[in-house]
Design an enzyme around this catalytic site. Sequence first.
Site, PDB file in Angstrom:
ATOM      1  N   ASP A  15       4.865 -29.763 -14.300  1.00 44.34           N
ATOM      2  CA  ASP A  15       4.598 -30.958 -13.488  1.00 44.34           C
ATOM      3  C   ASP A  15       5.066 -30.769 -12.042  1.00 44.34           C
ATOM      4  O   ASP A  15       6.009 -30.037 -11.789  1.00 44.34           O
ATOM      5  CB  ASP A  15       5.311 -32.164 -14.131  1.00 44.34           C
TER       6      ASP A  15
ATOM      7  N   ASN B 199      -5.197 -37.200 -18.389  1.00 40.55           N
ATOM      8  CA  ASN B 199      -5.536 -36.649 -17.069  1.00 40.55           C
ATOM      9  C   ASN B 199      -7.014 -36.850 -16.700  1.00 40.55           C
ATOM     10  O   ASN B 199      -7.387 -36.685 -15.531  1.00 40.55           O
ATOM     11  CB  ASN B 199      -5.162 -35.161 -16.975  1.00 40.55           C
TER      12      ASN B 199
ATOM     13  N   ASN C 181       2.714 -30.315  -9.298  1.00 39.37           N
ATOM     14  CA  ASN C 181       1.775 -29.567  -8.450  1.00 39.37           C
ATOM     15  C   ASN C 181       1.305 -30.399  -7.251  1.00 39.37           C
ATOM     16  O   ASN C 181       1.208 -29.890  -6.131  1.00 39.37           O
ATOM     17  CB  ASN C 181       0.538 -29.156  -9.251  1.00 39.37           C
ATOM     18  N   GLY C 182       0.995 -31.656  -7.508  1.00 39.69           N
ATOM     19  CA  GLY C 182       0.488 -32.537  -6.453  1.00 39.69           C
ATOM     20  C   GLY C 182       1.529 -32.739  -5.366  1.00 39.69           C
ATOM     21  O   GLY C 182       1.235 -32.648  -4.168  1.00 39.69           O
TER      22      GLY C 182
ATOM     23  N   GLU D 118      15.685 -29.570 -27.785  1.00 44.62           N
ATOM     24  CA  GLU D 118      16.659 -29.796 -26.716  1.00 44.62           C
ATOM     25  C   GLU D 118      15.872 -30.007 -25.426  1.00 44.62           C
ATOM     26  O   GLU D 118      14.978 -29.217 -25.101  1.00 44.62           O
ATOM     27  CB  GLU D 118      17.596 -28.589 -26.566  1.00 44.62           C
TER      28      GLU D 118
ATOM     29  N   ARG E  97      -4.022 -31.639  -3.276  1.00 46.34           N
ATOM     30  CA  ARG E  97      -3.405 -31.607  -4.608  1.00 46.34           C
ATOM     31  C   ARG E  97      -3.880 -30.384  -5.404  1.00 46.34           C
ATOM     32  O   ARG E  97      -3.105 -29.739  -6.109  1.00 46.34           O
ATOM     33  CB  ARG E  97      -3.776 -32.876  -5.405  1.00 46.34           C
TER      34      ARG E  97
HETATM   35  C1  IPE Z   1       1.812 -34.364 -17.915  1.00 46.78           C
HETATM   36  O1  IPE Z   1       1.961 -34.533 -16.556  1.00 46.78           O
HETATM   37  C2  IPE Z   1       0.568 -33.577 -18.220  1.00 46.78           C
HETATM   38  C3  IPE Z   1       0.544 -32.199 -17.753  1.00 46.78           C
HETATM   39  C4  IPE Z   1       1.523 -31.548 -17.176  1.00 46.78           C
HETATM   40  C5  IPE Z   1      -0.696 -31.507 -17.976  1.00 46.78           C
HETATM   41  P1  IPE Z   1       1.431 -35.838 -15.807  1.00 46.78           P
HETATM   42  O2  IPE Z   1       1.785 -35.661 -14.371  1.00 46.78           O
HETATM   43  O3  IPE Z   1       0.015 -36.077 -16.144  1.00 46.78           O
HETATM   44  O4  IPE Z   1       2.315 -36.989 -16.471  1.00 46.78           O
HETATM   45  P2  IPE Z   1       2.712 -38.429 -15.912  1.00 46.78           P
HETATM   46  O5  IPE Z   1       1.436 -39.095 -15.508  1.00 46.78           O
HETATM   47  O6  IPE Z   1       3.619 -38.215 -14.747  1.00 46.78           O
HETATM   48  O7  IPE Z   1       3.408 -39.104 -17.043  1.00 46.78           O
HETATM   49  C1  IPE Z   2       0.930 -31.205 -13.095  1.00 46.41           C
HETATM   50  O1  IPE Z   2       1.051 -31.537 -11.752  1.00 46.41           O
HETATM   51  C2  IPE Z   2      -0.434 -30.643 -13.430  1.00 46.41           C
HETATM   52  C3  IPE Z   2      -1.286 -31.537 -14.220  1.00 46.41           C
HETATM   53  C4  IPE Z   2      -0.941 -32.694 -14.689  1.00 46.41           C
HETATM   54  C5  IPE Z   2      -2.622 -31.058 -14.507  1.00 46.41           C
HETATM   55  P1  IPE Z   2       0.597 -32.955 -11.207  1.00 46.41           P
HETATM   56  O2  IPE Z   2      -0.807 -32.870 -10.762  1.00 46.41           O
HETATM   57  O3  IPE Z   2       0.884 -34.006 -12.225  1.00 46.41           O
HETATM   58  O4  IPE Z   2       1.565 -33.105  -9.964  1.00 46.41           O
HETATM   59  P2  IPE Z   2       2.286 -34.442  -9.470  1.00 46.41           P
HETATM   60  O5  IPE Z   2       3.068 -34.969 -10.638  1.00 46.41           O
HETATM   61  O6  IPE Z   2       1.212 -35.379  -9.030  1.00 46.41           O
HETATM   62  O7  IPE Z   2       3.171 -33.979  -8.366  1.00 46.41           O
HETATM   63 MG    MG Z   3       2.502 -35.145 -12.599  1.00 52.01          MG
END
Ligand code: IPE
Ligand code: IPE
Ligand code: MG
Length: 243
Positions: A20, A68, A22-23, A208, A33
């Site tokens: 998590d 997603n 990446n964005g 854990e 993103r």
């Molecule tokens: C969980 O991350 C799903 C993946 C890493 C693929 P999200 O970014 O989608 O989760 P939330 O929305 O913060 O709970």
């Molecule tokens: C995780 O990064 C990747 C996926 C859920 C596919 P995010 O895209 O959720 O990144 P943030 O949480 O918006 O930073």
């Molecule tokens: Mg995320």
Amino acid sequence: MDDIGVDRSRVPRHVAIVMDGNGRWARRRGLKRTDGHAAGEEALFDTVEGGLEIGLPWLTVFAFSTENWRRPLDEVQFLMRFNESLLLRRRDDLHQRGVRVRFIGRRGGRVPQRVRRHIADTEAMTAGNRRMTLTFAFNYGGRAELLDATRAIAAEAAAGELSPSRINEKVVTRHLYAPDMPDPDVLVRTSGEYRISNFLLWQLAYAELVFTDVLWPDFRRTDLFAAVREYQGRDRRYGTVGE
Ligand code: IPE
Ligand code: IPE
Ligand code: MG
């Protein structure tokens, strides 16, 4: 104990990671993103290398959740194409390293036909490998998995093949997407979020939990080793009073 501080005699059997952040990584750099998702590839493959280095037999990563799909269409389309191309670019290398690649999640639904075919081909190609099983949770949701299992179990019961009184944990496990996958010993979530987000709900019962503020694209094998060290310092009691 080796030079990275990992006790090789107590390496977890299975590490699961919610990749998590990446964005946010991209936003902090003034990028799109989707550039953050692309940057996550190096993080993933360095982590796989690290896993191989310490002899980790099972690694599962959350790549795309059933929730997603609610993201903007262009991001969803990018993620479908990106995961597909990553698979095609990396599978020979993974195969050579003895990695068995597998997928858990709903195969049907909105996953494009071509992506499904590449998933099936990659699984077939690497099926005989035993050094590590790298499982991608893709179009995966823990509740969807439990619903799919429940439906299958109910169908067997309705057909008279299974008596409801014989439904136990083993029966449920047998109907999950990867019945032979051991439960994760460690769940890592990056980016400073403290939630499960519908990942492996059944399987994480006694995992854990290790949280790190590192955003996924910055994650490297050293962060995996740190998570393993943290796990090795924990006292797992499984409801008992311990030793
Ligand atoms: C969980 O991350 C799903 C993946 C890493 C693929 P999200 O970014 O989608 O989760 P939330 O929305 O913060 O709970
Ligand atoms: C995780 O990064 C990747 C996926 C859920 C596919 P995010 O895209 O959720 O990144 P943030 O949480 O918006 O930073
Ligand atoms: Mg995320």
